[in-house]
Scaffold this motif. Structure first.
Motif, PDB file in Angstrom:
ATOM      1  N   VAL A  21       0.835  -1.211   0.000  1.00  0.00           N
ATOM      2  CA  VAL A  21       0.000   0.000   0.000  1.00  0.00           C
ATOM      3  C   VAL A  21       0.866   1.255   0.000  1.00  0.00           C
ATOM      4  O   VAL A  21       0.614   2.213  -0.742  1.00  0.00           O
ATOM      5  CB  VAL A  21      -0.955  -0.004   1.215  1.00  0.00           C
ATOM      6  CG1 VAL A  21      -1.654   1.348   1.359  1.00  0.00           C
ATOM      7  CG2 VAL A  21      -1.990  -1.117   1.081  1.00  0.00           C
ATOM      8  N   LEU A  22       1.923   1.259   0.812  1.00  0.00           N
ATOM      9  CA  LEU A  22       2.812   2.424   0.869  1.00  0.00           C
ATOM     10  C   LEU A  22       3.540   2.628  -0.461  1.00  0.00           C
ATOM     11  O   LEU A  22       3.710   3.761  -0.925  1.00  0.00           O
ATOM     12  CB  LEU A  22       3.813   2.265   2.005  1.00  0.00           C
ATOM     13  CG  LEU A  22       3.259   2.464   3.422  1.00  0.00           C
ATOM     14  CD1 LEU A  22       4.318   2.123   4.462  1.00  0.00           C
ATOM     15  CD2 LEU A  22       2.775   3.899   3.609  1.00  0.00           C
ATOM     16  N   LEU A  23       3.997   1.528  -1.071  1.00  0.00           N
ATOM     17  CA  LEU A  23       4.652   1.641  -2.368  1.00  0.00           C
ATOM     18  C   LEU A  23       3.685   2.196  -3.413  1.00  0.00           C
ATOM     19  O   LEU A  23       4.053   3.059  -4.223  1.00  0.00           O
ATOM     20  CB  LEU A  23       5.185   0.281  -2.812  1.00  0.00           C
ATOM     21  CG  LEU A  23       6.375  -0.285  -2.026  1.00  0.00           C
ATOM     22  CD1 LEU A  23       6.684  -1.707  -2.482  1.00  0.00           C
ATOM     23  CD2 LEU A  23       7.598   0.606  -2.183  1.00  0.00           C
ATOM     24  N   TRP A  24       2.439   1.725  -3.399  1.00  0.00           N
ATOM     25  CA  TRP A  24       1.452   2.178  -4.380  1.00  0.00           C
ATOM     26  C   TRP A  24       1.150   3.661  -4.193  1.00  0.00           C
ATOM     27  O   TRP A  24       1.122   4.423  -5.165  1.00  0.00           O
ATOM     28  CB  TRP A  24       0.176   1.351  -4.255  1.00  0.00           C
ATOM     29  CG  TRP A  24      -0.803   1.596  -5.367  1.00  0.00           C
ATOM     30  CD1 TRP A  24      -0.808   0.992  -6.599  1.00  0.00           C
ATOM     31  CD2 TRP A  24      -1.903   2.518  -5.363  1.00  0.00           C
ATOM     32  NE1 TRP A  24      -1.850   1.484  -7.367  1.00  0.00           N
ATOM     33  CE2 TRP A  24      -2.541   2.421  -6.630  1.00  0.00           C
ATOM     34  CE3 TRP A  24      -2.400   3.403  -4.424  1.00  0.00           C
ATOM     35  CZ2 TRP A  24      -3.643   3.188  -6.964  1.00  0.00           C
ATOM     36  CZ3 TRP A  24      -3.512   4.175  -4.751  1.00  0.00           C
ATOM     37  CH2 TRP A  24      -4.123   4.058  -6.015  1.00  0.00           C
ATOM     38  N   TYR A  29       1.905   9.515  -6.048  1.00  0.00           N
ATOM     39  CA  TYR A  29       2.373  10.894  -5.897  1.00  0.00           C
ATOM     40  C   TYR A  29       3.613  11.204  -6.728  1.00  0.00           C
ATOM     41  O   TYR A  29       4.123  12.325  -6.682  1.00  0.00           O
ATOM     42  CB  TYR A  29       2.589  11.223  -4.424  1.00  0.00           C
ATOM     43  CG  TYR A  29       1.305  11.731  -3.799  1.00  0.00           C
ATOM     44  CD1 TYR A  29       0.860  13.019  -4.052  1.00  0.00           C
ATOM     45  CD2 TYR A  29       0.513  10.903  -3.022  1.00  0.00           C
ATOM     46  CE1 TYR A  29      -0.325  13.486  -3.524  1.00  0.00           C
ATOM     47  CE2 TYR A  29      -0.681  11.358  -2.489  1.00  0.00           C
ATOM     48  CZ  TYR A  29      -1.094  12.654  -2.754  1.00  0.00           C
ATOM     49  OH  TYR A  29      -2.282  13.120  -2.245  1.00  0.00           O
ATOM     50  N   LEU A  30       4.080  10.241  -7.513  1.00  0.00           N
ATOM     51  CA  LEU A  30       5.089  10.555  -8.525  1.00  0.00           C
ATOM     52  C   LEU A  30       4.480  11.264  -9.731  1.00  0.00           C
ATOM     53  O   LEU A  30       5.199  11.874 -10.528  1.00  0.00           O
ATOM     54  CB  LEU A  30       5.782   9.269  -8.998  1.00  0.00           C
ATOM     55  CG  LEU A  30       6.812   8.643  -8.062  1.00  0.00           C
ATOM     56  CD1 LEU A  30       7.262   7.293  -8.603  1.00  0.00           C
ATOM     57  CD2 LEU A  30       8.005   9.564  -7.871  1.00  0.00           C
ATOM     58  N   GLY A 143       7.211  -5.649  -6.378  1.00  0.00           N
ATOM     59  CA  GLY A 143       7.212  -4.339  -5.736  1.00  0.00           C
ATOM     60  C   GLY A 143       7.365  -3.220  -6.748  1.00  0.00           C
ATOM     61  O   GLY A 143       6.699  -2.175  -6.650  1.00  0.00           O
ATOM     62  N   SER A 144       8.233  -3.428  -7.752  1.00  0.00           N
ATOM     63  CA  SER A 144       8.376  -2.438  -8.816  1.00  0.00           C
ATOM     64  C   SER A 144       7.067  -2.251  -9.571  1.00  0.00           C
ATOM     65  O   SER A 144       6.654  -1.127  -9.870  1.00  0.00           O
ATOM     66  CB  SER A 144       9.479  -2.859  -9.791  1.00  0.00           C
ATOM     67  OG  SER A 144      10.731  -2.925  -9.146  1.00  0.00           O
ATOM     68  N   MET A 148       4.853   1.223  -9.739  1.00  0.00           N
ATOM     69  CA  MET A 148       4.651   1.739 -11.086  1.00  0.00           C
ATOM     70  C   MET A 148       3.177   1.729 -11.468  1.00  0.00           C
ATOM     71  O   MET A 148       2.708   2.578 -12.231  1.00  0.00           O
ATOM     72  CB  MET A 148       5.470   0.934 -12.086  1.00  0.00           C
ATOM     73  CG  MET A 148       6.970   1.174 -11.987  1.00  0.00           C
ATOM     74  SD  MET A 148       7.430   2.902 -12.233  1.00  0.00           S
ATOM     75  CE  MET A 148       6.945   3.144 -13.939  1.00  0.00           C
ATOM     76  N   ASN A 149       2.412   0.746 -10.928  1.00  0.00           N
ATOM     77  CA  ASN A 149       0.961   0.790 -11.106  1.00  0.00           C
ATOM     78  C   ASN A 149       0.402   2.055 -10.470  1.00  0.00           C
ATOM     79  O   ASN A 149      -0.462   2.735 -11.044  1.00  0.00           O
ATOM     80  CB  ASN A 149       0.319  -0.443 -10.477  1.00  0.00           C
ATOM     81  CG  ASN A 149      -1.203  -0.398 -10.505  1.00  0.00           C
ATOM     82  OD1 ASN A 149      -1.828   0.082  -9.556  1.00  0.00           O
ATOM     83  ND2 ASN A 149      -1.806  -0.878 -11.567  1.00  0.00           N
TER      84      ASN A 149
END
Length: 400
Positions: A21-24, A29-30, A143-144, A148-149
């Motif tokens: 969730v944090l990665l997404w 926000y990128l 994770g990548s 990226m999603n």
């Protein structure tokens, strides 16, 4: 032996979910701060009396900063670590993005946009550098794909729901809309400190400048530029191209499907990431299909031309994910931020300058197709690099 076994045993999905969730959210926000600008641009331009150049700079300036800010990001990673860098960069992004809603004139608007772009640029290499610290090696590709999603969903969310949903809820104020989109990122930055896991070996403070002697730095960057210049370039020239083709009335639908295709790409890669990431074949195929789709835009008519653009957007999005996922797989965790920063520096420099060169040529000739041909020419020149990629995985070296 017990500790070694613990590091190779996959954690249960319940423990991976908070990290995912944090990665997404970080991926979202990128792009959201950049992609909310185009729908708001007419309102900003009217109030601040922006020229056409400055109106376009609302989107292009942050993209340029994605290249310029890669080095500060790499330096911060080498000194502060990837988690601290990501949180700091997110705060910088919030300061710049929210400040756009408070500016009194065009000059301060551009300064705020540059600060926002710097923050996003520092976030980019921090995310791949964080992956091996939060995830087991066999989960790094996934994770990548997850973050990226989030990035590609952020493109669609920012461009797609700002005008019909968010702005009406805020009394049609572009200033309040910018602030409302931005401030939740502070909660994400704080939540980055919740995961306690750090699976990578302790990293020594090392070099942070790109290793130009490593052929991967330039090759990955130029191939990333292929994906970037295709997507951003065609996005920029879509209106002019459709007008020249006599189908300008189809621009809203064309842009909708063009950006939805990026979402489809991210969903496909969530499924295929583990099988495709780290393999040369998918990179070659997707890069070739991106070029073919762009050529089809020029050769086909009507809806077939728009369909070709949509196809290109999808495969270019998949290629982007494959390229961004490579650094944490190919080098040690201590070198990941350095390689990622060099890749982003080269890639986004190309994503900015190649479409810009194409625009100069198109202005000179009076034919928008020449801008597209410039991007095709660049892509054909760098495509052979995909055949020379050395994708042998490197292992983390023990710290002495």
């Amino acid at each position: 032996m017990a500790s070694s076994s613990a590091t190779t045993t996959p954690p249960p999905p319940a423990k991976l979910l908070p990290v995912a969730v944090l990665l997404w959210l970080s991926g979202v926000y990128l792009r959201i701060p950049i992609l909310v600008a185009p729908p708001l641009a007419p309102f900003i331009s009217d109030e601040l009396a922006l020229s056409q150049v400055l109106t376009g700079a609302l989107t292009t300036l942050p993209i340029l900063m994605l290249a310029i800010g890669a080095m500060p990001g790499s330096l911060a990673i080498s000194r502060l670590g990837p988690r601290n860098t990501l949180a700091l960069a997110m705060v910088i992004m919030v300061i710049g993005s929210a400040s756009r809603g408070l500016v009194p004139d065009a000059t301060t608007l551009m300064v705020a946009s540059a600060v926002m772009g710097l923050g996003i640029a520092m976030m980019q290499p921090a995310l791949p550098a964080l992956l091996p610290r939060w995830l087991q090696p066999h989960h790094v590709a996934l994770g990548s794909a997850i973050y990226m999603n989030g990035l590609l969903m952020g493109e669609f969310i920012g461009a797609g729901i700002t005008l019909p949903l968010v702005m009406p809820l805020l009394d049609n104020s572009w200033r309040a809309t910018l602030i409302a989109w931005t401030l939740p990122a502070l909660l994400v930055a704080a939540a980055l400190y919740l995961p306690k896991r750090d699976l990578a070996p302790p990293a020594r403070k090392g070099a942070w400048l790109p290793d130009w002697k490593n052929p991967l730095t330039l090759r990955l960057g130029l191939l990333l530029g292929l994906s970037g210049c295709m997507f951003f370039g065609l996005n920029a020239y879509m209106g002019n191209l459709l007008e020249q083709q006599g189908q300008f009335d189809r621009l809203p639908q064309a842009l909708f499907w063009y950006n939805v295709a990026q979402v489809a790409a991210s969903l496909l890669m969530l499924k295929m990431a583990r099988a495709w990431v780290g393999r040369r074949g998918p990179i070659i195929i997707l890069a070739s299909l991106s070029i073919a789709g762009t050529i089809g835009i020029l050769l086909l008519d009507g809806w077939w031309s728009i369909a070709s653009a949509t196809f290109m957007s999808c495969v270019a999005g998949m290629l982007l994910i494959l390229m961004v996922a490579l650094p944490p797989l190919l080098v040690s965790s201590a070198e990941t931020g350095r390689l990622s920063a060099g890749t982003f520096l080269v890639g986004y420099t190309m994503a900015f300058s190649v479409p810009m060169l194409g625009g100069v040529i198109a202005d000179w000739t009076g034919d928008t197709r020449h801008a597209i041909l410039t991007m095709i020419a660049y892509s054909l020149l760098v495509l052979p690099l995909a055949f020379t990629l050395d994708l042998e995985r490197k292992k983390d070296q023990p710290v002495s």
